[in-house]
Write an enzyme that holds these catalytic residues in place. Structure first.
Site: not given
Ligand SMILES: Cc1cc2nc3c(=O)[nH]c(=O)nc-3n(C[C@H](O)[C@H](O)[C@H](O)COP(=O)(O)O)c2cc1C
Length: 307
Positions: A50, A75, A134, A196, A221
């Site tokens: 982001g 974060i 946000c 998200n 996860g």
């Molecule tokens: C460490 C971390 C940082 C993330 N930073 C962002 C971000 O900057 N912008 C955003 O839209 N989603 C962010 N996400 C969300 C992920 O892109 C995703 O939507 C979410 O983790 C669900 O998918 P997953 O279960 O495969 O991780 C972040 C997730 C994690 C774990």
């Protein structure tokens, strides 16, 4: 066998991917960090961390905690800011085959429009993914994405500021996901990304305090996959624009479930922390499934669970 998909059919530029496997924002850096691990040019698209108008510092430590079959992060959208991104990252992307989508963040609607306008026509940027999880500083700190009106306002402002394909990334922390998806589509989004992270927390029983420095965080996860899948399934019935499925996708079978629920493409997030090759493994697994099932076009699977 056709694996290619179009994520922005109504956009002049379009957003054609050679396959439907993307990386999720915040879990794959700027892509550059992963170049030495596998051939990232073979992926459908990369979504970067982001990015805001100015650099953000992020939240106090600790910022991550493990949970059963998942993790919590707070974060706080720490990022280098759009000017550094344009100077340091986009020239590298401009030489890549794989399209890079910039995930954008803001504290006000003008912030979002400002970053979008700045990235318009920058070589190396194939599209924008708008993170509306946000806090809206002018509206008391609630997330933009939790109600249809503010979600649509951000969409309209970004739409006006750029000719790039616009993907709106929805938050699951609302009871109105279908309504929000419809309003965001009507406000000019080319595609949606669902979901998200889900709000959550952990408590340190020794200190009796929240474990994360910020108090709470976002859960991701495998544990969140059923929630994400159901949201994609519901939203597919309500909108006519492509949906990118995201949330707990760890294997090719997970990805295929998302296609069947209605996703045109998928994003791999937390899985990359355990296995940095996860997006590639998932892509290979999808190809293997299509071959085994004698499916000639991935698009045959989109929404198959609704038939
Ligand atoms: C460490 C971390 C940082 C993330 N930073 C962002 C971000 O900057 N912008 C955003 O839209 N989603 C962010 N996400 C969300 C992920 O892109 C995703 O939507 C979410 O983790 C669900 O998918 P997953 O279960 O495969 O991780 C972040 C997730 C994690 C774990």
């Amino acid at each position: 066998m056709n694996l290619s998909v179009q994520l922005a059919p109504a956009n002049k530029k379009g957003l054609k991917l050679i396959n439907p496997v993307m990386t999720a924002s915040g879990t794959f850096g700027y892509g550059i960090e992963y170049e030495h691990l596998f051939d990232i040019q073979k992926l459908g698209a990369i979504v970067c961390k982001g990015t805001a108008l100015e650099p953000w510092e992020g939240n106090p430590q600790p910022r991550i905690a493990e949970t059963p079959d998942g993790m919590l992060n707070s974060i706080g959208l720490q990022n280098i800011g759009v000017e550094a991104l344009i100077k340091e990252k986009t020239p590298v992307w401009a030489g890549w085959q794989v399209p890079v989508i910039v995930n954008i963040v803001g504290r006000t609607i003008d912030d979002y429009a400002g970053v979008a306008a700045r990235l318009d026509k920058v070589p190396g940027v194939a599209g924008l993914e708008v993170n509306i999880s946000c806090p809206h500083v002018k509206a008391g700190g609630a997330e933009f994405g939790v109600n249809p009106e503010s979600a649509a306002k951000v969409t309209a402002a970004v739409r006006k500021a750029t000719s790039l394909p616009v993907i709106m990334k929805l938050t699951p922390n609302t009871a109105e996901i279908v309504h929000i998806a419809q309003d965001v589509a009507a406000a000019g989004a080319d595609a949606l990304c669902l979901i998200n992270t889900i709000r959550g927390m952990a408590i340190n029983i020794k200190t009796r305090k929240p474990l994360l420095g910020n108090g709470y965080g976002g859960m991701s996860g495998p544990a969140i996959k059923p929630v994400a899948l159901y949201m994609v399934y519901q939203v597919f019935k309500a909108v006519n624009i492509p949906i990118i499925g995201c949330g707990g996708i760890t294997t090719a079978d997970d990805a295929i479930e998302f296609f069947m629920a209605g996703a045109t493409a998928i994003e791999v997030g937390t899985a990359s922390f355990k296995n940095p090759r996860a997006p590639m493994d998932i892509l290979e697994g999808i190809s293997g499934y299509l071959e085994k099932e004698k499916i000639e076009d991935i698009r045959e699977l989109i929404g198959a669970a609704h038939m």
